[in-house]
Write a protein that holds these residues in place. Structure first.
Motif, short mmCIF file in Angstrom:
data_model
loop_
_atom_site.label_atom_id
_atom_site.label_comp_id
_atom_site.label_asym_id
_atom_site.label_seq_id
_atom_site.Cartn_x
_atom_site.Cartn_y
_atom_site.Cartn_z
N TRP A 40 19.63 55.44 -8.64
CA TRP A 40 20.71 55.29 -7.69
C TRP A 40 21.94 55.97 -8.30
O TRP A 40 22.24 55.77 -9.49
N VAL A 41 22.61 56.76 -7.48
CA VAL A 41 23.89 57.35 -7.87
C VAL A 41 24.88 57.05 -6.76
O VAL A 41 24.50 56.68 -5.65
N ARG A 42 26.16 57.18 -7.05
CA ARG A 42 27.18 56.91 -6.04
C ARG A 42 28.33 57.89 -6.17
O ARG A 42 28.53 58.50 -7.22
N GLN A 43 29.06 58.00 -5.09
CA GLN A 43 30.23 58.86 -5.08
C GLN A 43 31.36 58.15 -4.38
O GLN A 43 31.30 57.90 -3.16
N ALA A 44 32.38 57.80 -5.14
CA ALA A 44 33.56 57.15 -4.59
C ALA A 44 34.46 58.21 -3.95
O ALA A 44 34.38 59.38 -4.28
N GLY A 46 36.93 60.88 -3.25
CA GLY A 46 37.71 61.77 -4.11
C GLY A 46 37.19 61.95 -5.52
O GLY A 46 37.85 62.57 -6.36
N LYS A 47 36.00 61.40 -5.80
CA LYS A 47 35.43 61.48 -7.15
C LYS A 47 34.07 62.16 -7.13
O LYS A 47 33.48 62.36 -6.07
N GLY A 48 33.55 62.48 -8.30
CA GLY A 48 32.24 63.10 -8.41
C GLY A 48 31.13 62.08 -8.39
O GLY A 48 31.37 60.86 -8.33
N LEU A 49 29.90 62.57 -8.42
CA LEU A 49 28.75 61.69 -8.45
C LEU A 49 28.71 60.91 -9.76
O LEU A 49 28.95 61.46 -10.83
N GLU A 50 28.37 59.63 -9.65
CA GLU A 50 28.25 58.76 -10.82
C GLU A 50 26.87 58.13 -10.82
O GLU A 50 26.46 57.51 -9.83
N TRP A 51 26.15 58.28 -11.92
CA TRP A 51 24.87 57.60 -12.06
C TRP A 51 25.10 56.09 -12.12
O TRP A 51 26.03 55.62 -12.80
N VAL A 52 24.25 55.32 -11.44
CA VAL A 52 24.40 53.87 -11.38
C VAL A 52 23.23 53.16 -12.08
O VAL A 52 23.43 52.25 -12.88
N SER A 53 21.99 53.58 -11.77
CA SER A 53 20.85 52.84 -12.28
C SER A 53 19.59 53.68 -12.22
O SER A 53 19.48 54.59 -11.39
N TYR A 99 23.47 56.80 -3.07
CA TYR A 99 22.33 57.67 -2.83
C TYR A 99 21.17 57.27 -3.73
O TYR A 99 21.39 56.95 -4.92
N CYS A 100 19.96 57.33 -3.22
CA CYS A 100 18.82 57.29 -4.13
C CYS A 100 18.45 58.72 -4.46
O CYS A 100 18.67 59.64 -3.67
N ALA A 101 17.93 58.92 -5.67
CA ALA A 101 17.76 60.27 -6.18
C ALA A 101 16.55 60.37 -7.09
O ALA A 101 16.10 59.38 -7.67
N LEU A 102 16.04 61.59 -7.21
CA LEU A 102 14.92 61.85 -8.10
C LEU A 102 15.39 62.16 -9.52
O LEU A 102 14.56 62.24 -10.44
N ASP A 103 16.68 62.35 -9.71
CA ASP A 103 17.20 62.67 -11.03
C ASP A 103 18.54 61.97 -11.22
O ASP A 103 19.23 61.66 -10.25
N ARG A 104 18.92 61.76 -12.47
CA ARG A 104 20.16 61.04 -12.75
C ARG A 104 21.38 61.78 -12.24
O ARG A 104 22.40 61.16 -11.93
N GLY A 105 21.30 63.08 -12.17
CA GLY A 105 22.43 63.87 -11.70
C GLY A 105 22.59 63.87 -10.20
O GLY A 105 23.60 64.33 -9.68
#
Length: 119
Positions: A40-44, A46-53, A99-105
């Motif tokens: 899981w990654v997130r984007q607040a 005005g900010k970039g993508l942040e890895w969550v879990s 977002y769910c994702a296949l990679d941490r980025g």
């Protein structure tokens, strides 16, 4: 092509809980979900993508960003090709598109689901 579809986002008050879901599938092929680490990654705003879990293919190992430790729980159901994120004790700073994702980025991710934490 892999298709990832997130759901479960909502407006919630601080201290509340949400459970995010992600359905994974392959377009024109059988996506072998159970061999992939999932993230899981997130984007607040005005900010970039942040890895969550992250969760391992078998679900036996997990990892979290420090700000999520003790509050978020990542799980998966390989039979259903589903990924989940249980979020408790939500804070205003958790507001983001998730977002769910296949990679941490997050380079391969779904369209996201909006989580807004506000009173």
């Amino acid at each position: 092509e892999v298709q990832l579809v997130e759901s479960g986002g909502a407006l919630v008050q601080p201290g509340g809980s949400l459970r995010l879901s992600c359905a994974a599938s392959g377009v024109s092929f059988n996506f072998n979900f159970n061999i992939y680490f999932m993230h899981w990654v997130r984007q607040a705003p005005g900010k970039g993508l942040e890895w969550v879990s992250t969760i391992s293919p078998g679900g036996d190992a997990t990892d979290y960003v420090d700000s999520a430790k003790g509050r978020f729980t990542i799980t998966r159901d390989n039979a259903k090709k589903m990924l989940y994120l249980q979020m408790n004790s939500l804070k205003t700073e958790d507001t983001a598109m998730y977002y769910c994702a296949l990679d941490r980025g997050g380079s391969v991710r779904g369209r996201g689901t909006q989580v807004t934490v506000s009173s």
